[in-house]
Design a protein around this motif. Structure first.
Motif, PDB file in Angstrom:
ATOM      1  N   TRP A 235       0.852  -1.188   0.000  1.00 42.36           N
ATOM      2  CA  TRP A 235       0.000   0.000   0.000  1.00 42.36           C
ATOM      3  C   TRP A 235       0.886   1.235   0.000  1.00 42.36           C
ATOM      4  CZ3 TRP A 235      -4.700   0.130  -1.511  1.00 42.36           C
ATOM      5  CH2 TRP A 235      -5.615  -0.875  -1.209  1.00 42.36           C
ATOM      6  N   GLU A 266     -11.430  -7.425  -2.209  1.00 42.97           N
ATOM      7  CA  GLU A 266     -11.571  -6.284  -1.297  1.00 42.97           C
ATOM      8  C   GLU A 266     -10.553  -5.198  -1.619  1.00 42.97           C
ATOM      9  OE1 GLU A 266     -14.057  -5.954   0.772  1.00 42.97           O
ATOM     10  OE2 GLU A 266     -14.772  -7.913   0.061  1.00 42.97           O
ATOM     11  N   ILE A 267      -9.340  -5.616  -1.948  1.00 41.11           N
ATOM     12  CA  ILE A 267      -8.301  -4.649  -2.317  1.00 41.11           C
ATOM     13  C   ILE A 267      -8.684  -3.945  -3.615  1.00 41.11           C
ATOM     14  CG2 ILE A 267      -5.885  -4.443  -3.056  1.00 41.11           C
ATOM     15  CD1 ILE A 267      -5.263  -6.742  -1.098  1.00 41.11           C
ATOM     16  N   TYR A 268      -9.260  -4.705  -4.557  1.00 39.58           N
ATOM     17  CA  TYR A 268      -9.701  -4.110  -5.818  1.00 39.58           C
ATOM     18  C   TYR A 268     -10.756  -3.028  -5.565  1.00 39.58           C
ATOM     19  CZ  TYR A 268     -12.332  -3.629 -10.159  1.00 39.58           C
ATOM     20  OH  TYR A 268     -12.977  -3.111 -11.251  1.00 39.58           O
ATOM     21  N   LYS A 269     -11.715  -3.321  -4.712  1.00 40.91           N
ATOM     22  CA  LYS A 269     -12.751  -2.333  -4.394  1.00 40.91           C
ATOM     23  C   LYS A 269     -12.154  -1.054  -3.812  1.00 40.91           C
ATOM     24  CE  LYS A 269     -16.416  -5.749  -3.557  1.00 40.91           C
ATOM     25  NZ  LYS A 269     -17.326  -6.359  -2.533  1.00 40.91           N
ATOM     26  N   SER A 270     -11.186  -1.232  -2.933  1.00 41.41           N
ATOM     27  CA  SER A 270     -10.541  -0.071  -2.320  1.00 41.41           C
ATOM     28  C   SER A 270      -9.769   0.751  -3.353  1.00 41.41           C
ATOM     29  CB  SER A 270      -9.604  -0.549  -1.203  1.00 41.41           C
ATOM     30  OG  SER A 270      -8.920   0.542  -0.618  1.00 41.41           O
ATOM     31  N   ILE A 271      -9.036   0.080  -4.213  1.00 43.75           N
ATOM     32  CA  ILE A 271      -8.267   0.789  -5.260  1.00 43.75           C
ATOM     33  C   ILE A 271      -9.213   1.488  -6.218  1.00 43.75           C
ATOM     34  CG2 ILE A 271      -6.797   0.426  -7.285  1.00 43.75           C
ATOM     35  CD1 ILE A 271      -5.434  -1.849  -5.774  1.00 43.75           C
ATOM     36  N   LYS A 273     -12.159   2.731  -5.732  1.00 45.91           N
ATOM     37  CA  LYS A 273     -12.710   3.948  -5.141  1.00 45.91           C
ATOM     38  C   LYS A 273     -11.712   5.101  -5.198  1.00 45.91           C
ATOM     39  CE  LYS A 273     -15.813   1.592  -1.895  1.00 45.91           C
ATOM     40  NZ  LYS A 273     -16.070   1.310  -0.448  1.00 45.91           N
ATOM     41  N   LYS A 274     -10.457   4.790  -4.935  1.00 48.05           N
ATOM     42  CA  LYS A 274      -9.434   5.843  -4.921  1.00 48.05           C
ATOM     43  C   LYS A 274      -9.072   6.344  -6.311  1.00 48.05           C
ATOM     44  CE  LYS A 274      -7.510   4.133  -0.583  1.00 48.05           C
ATOM     45  NZ  LYS A 274      -6.366   3.463   0.090  1.00 48.05           N
TER      46      LYS A 274
END
Length: 275
Positions: A235, A266-271, A273-274
């Protein structure tokens, strides 16, 4: 006293008998007739040397033999300009041997040279290996298949959103897509679909292409970091390790595969959004 029934005789017209007899006969396939016309032969693999001579007679170095399935024998062939047949055993008298020369990748043989045409079209062992006969019907069929594929690719390209267009073009253009406007991306995508329709369709149907693009964009934006040895993703904000890149794999391809796992979703969703 019961009457005896008389057997009725049915007369059959001679024409009907002839038709039935004809139907019973075995129908043999008709062999395609040899067409007398000008013919063109071309070297395979787009080769076009200034001149190229292929063997025109049987020697110990170049075998020019044709197996006759009807007689079960091999027949020697050669190009003799003053003979009607390409078979040596059918040639009579003194034979004037000729050369078979391709110029700039092709050889045009007029209809008057039937012996050379038959040798090249029917009997020469290098046909299909070194050269082919030009077939306008086959070329048209191949062109039609390519045009259909181009139409399918162009129709698909018109309906692709800008993010997927960027992902597909990044495979071909690399980081240049970062400086391209949306109109430039759509234009280049349509050109790519027209010029390389099969590759475009393959990339458009490949989920990993989109995920690879997200990984690259996230790295360029500093959302995630890739170590200098390209072996570890972390990250960008915390430095926490996300994954190790397997040995001898492209890091972004490996990260795209990782994003498909339970943890990676879950990491894909976070990326996403950013971004």
């Amino acid at each position: 006293m019961a009457k005896k029934a008389k057997a009725e005789t049915v007369e059959v017209a001679p024409q009907e008998v002839a038709v039935k007899a004809a139907l019973k006969k075995e129908v043999k396939p008709i062999k395609p007739e040899w067409e007398i016309k000008d013919r063109i032969y071309y070297l395979k693999h787009n080769k076009s040397p200034l001149t190229l001579t292929i063997p025109s007679r049987h020697t110990s170095k170049h075998s020019l033999l044709y197996f006759d399935s009807e007689t079960g024998k091999q027949k020697e062939i050669r190009y003799a300009t003053n003979q009607d047949s390409p078979f040596v055993d059918e040639q009579k008298g003194e034979a004037t041997l000729g050369h078979i020369i391709f110029r700039d990748g092709d050889l045009k043989v007029p209809k008057e040279k039937q012996n050379l045409q038959k040798l090249l079209s029917l009997y020469h062992p290098l046909k299909g290996k070194m050269y082919e006969e030009f077939n306008a019907v086959k070329v048209a069929a191949d062109d039609l298949d390519i045009l259909d594929l181009q139409i399918d690719a162009l129709n698909a390209a018109r309906n692709i959103d800008i993010d997927q267009a960027e992902a597909i073009l990044r495979v071909e253009l690399g980081s240049k897509v970062n400086n391209m406007s949306s109109k430039e991306l759509k234009r280049d995508l349509l050109l790519f679909a027209r010029n390389n329709p099969q590759l475009f369709i393959n990339l458009a149907n490949d989920d990993n292409v989109q995920l690879r693009n997200i990984a690259i964009r996230a790295t360029e934006a500093g959302i995630i970091n890739l170590s200098q040895d390209q072996r570890t993703f972390t990250w960008g904000s915390t430095g926490r390790k996300l994954m190790n890149v397997p040995f001898d794999e492209n890091p972004y391809s490996a990260f795209a595969a990782f994003l498909k796992t339970d943890e990676g979703v879950e990491i894909y969703k976070s990326i996403d959004k950013k971004l």
